[in-house]
Write a protein that holds these residues in place. Structure first.
Motif, short mmCIF file in Angstrom:
data_model
loop_
_atom_site.label_atom_id
_atom_site.label_comp_id
_atom_site.label_asym_id
_atom_site.label_seq_id
_atom_site.Cartn_x
_atom_site.Cartn_y
_atom_site.Cartn_z
N UNK A 148 0.87 -1.01 0.04
CA UNK A 148 -0.11 0.04 0.04
C UNK A 148 0.73 1.44 -0.27
N UNK A 149 2.16 1.31 0.41
CA UNK A 149 2.95 2.38 0.36
C UNK A 149 3.59 2.62 -1.10
N UNK A 150 3.34 1.59 -1.78
CA UNK A 150 3.99 1.79 -3.47
C UNK A 150 5.40 1.51 -3.52
N UNK A 151 6.31 1.23 -2.60
CA UNK A 151 7.61 1.07 -2.70
C UNK A 151 7.87 -0.21 -3.41
N UNK A 152 7.35 -1.27 -2.87
CA UNK A 152 7.68 -2.62 -3.45
C UNK A 152 7.04 -2.79 -5.01
N UNK A 153 5.90 -2.20 -5.32
CA UNK A 153 5.63 -2.03 -6.66
C UNK A 153 6.68 -1.43 -7.53
N UNK A 154 7.26 -0.22 -7.11
CA UNK A 154 8.18 0.39 -7.73
C UNK A 154 9.54 -0.24 -7.97
N UNK A 155 10.06 -1.22 -6.87
CA UNK A 155 10.99 -1.81 -6.90
C UNK A 155 10.90 -3.25 -8.04
#
Length: 209
Positions: free
Chosen positions: A62-69
């Protein structure tokens, strides 16, 4: 994360149905692929150890960091990790804004990569409790995986996702096109001049004076 005012009535029932579409098996597969692609430590390497419950899936992404990784592992150099949206703000409202910004950036990158917008999701589907649609987030990750597998230079696990369907473009010669037109002409001429004369449907109408 952010919160939306609780829904009531029909809206609440619809939200329950949306959240009921979440499939933990599909979510676990998405998380396992992310782990294999991006090597993020937040997701266990052993697929059997992955917690793919609704809350866990939400808390991870939900914070978007893993998706951008994940996207950075597919397209290295695309993301500027020094951008201000990766800075940790002290103000809560600013933190929420940057989380939403990262999610929106991910969906933008995904569409630019070739995933159609029907397979992506609005930011609130992953960020706002009360408006979540994590099943659609899984759909987006799956579509990204299928698209990535079809690209040259893909370094992830082969065959993890179904193969991307290819368009079956058929080319016809001029003779075949003319033959098709003649069939249509014959079909048209077989009905040419046809009328409803002599046809009767139902009983005749009697007029009583």
């Amino acid at each position: 994360m952010s919160y939306r005012a609780g829904k009531s009535g029909m809206a609440a029932e619809c939200q329950k149905k949306i959240e009921a579409n979440f499939d933990e098996t599909e979510a676990a597969k998405c998380l396992h692929w992310i782990r294999q692609m991006a090597g993020v430590s937040e997701i266990p390497d052993d697929p059997q150890a992955i917690d793919a419950s609704h809350d866990s899936f939400y808390n991870l992404l939900s914070d978007g960091i893993i998706l951008l990784k994940l996207f950075d592992s597919i397209c290295p150099g695309k993301i500027n990790w020094n951008d201000k949206m990766f800075q940790v703000p002290k103000i809560e409202a600013m933190r929420i804004m940057r989380e939403r910004e990262r999610i929106a950036q991910f969906t933008k990158f995904v569409q630019e990569f070739g995933v159609t917008d029907t397979y992506t999701f609005p930011t609130e589907s992953l960020h706002e409790k009360g408006a979540l649609n994590l099943a659609q987030v899984c759909v987006c990750i799956r579509a990204l995986g299928i698209e990535a597998q079809a690209k040259p230079g893909y370094s992830g696990p082969e065959g993890f996702w179904p193969k991307k369907s290819e368009r079956n473009i058929r080319e016809f010669s001029e003779e075949q096109l003319k033959a098709g037109q003649s069939v249509i002409s014959l079909q048209y001429s077989s009905f040419k001049g046809a009328t409803q004369a002599g046809m009767s449907m139902g009983k005749p109408r009697h007029i009583v004076e």
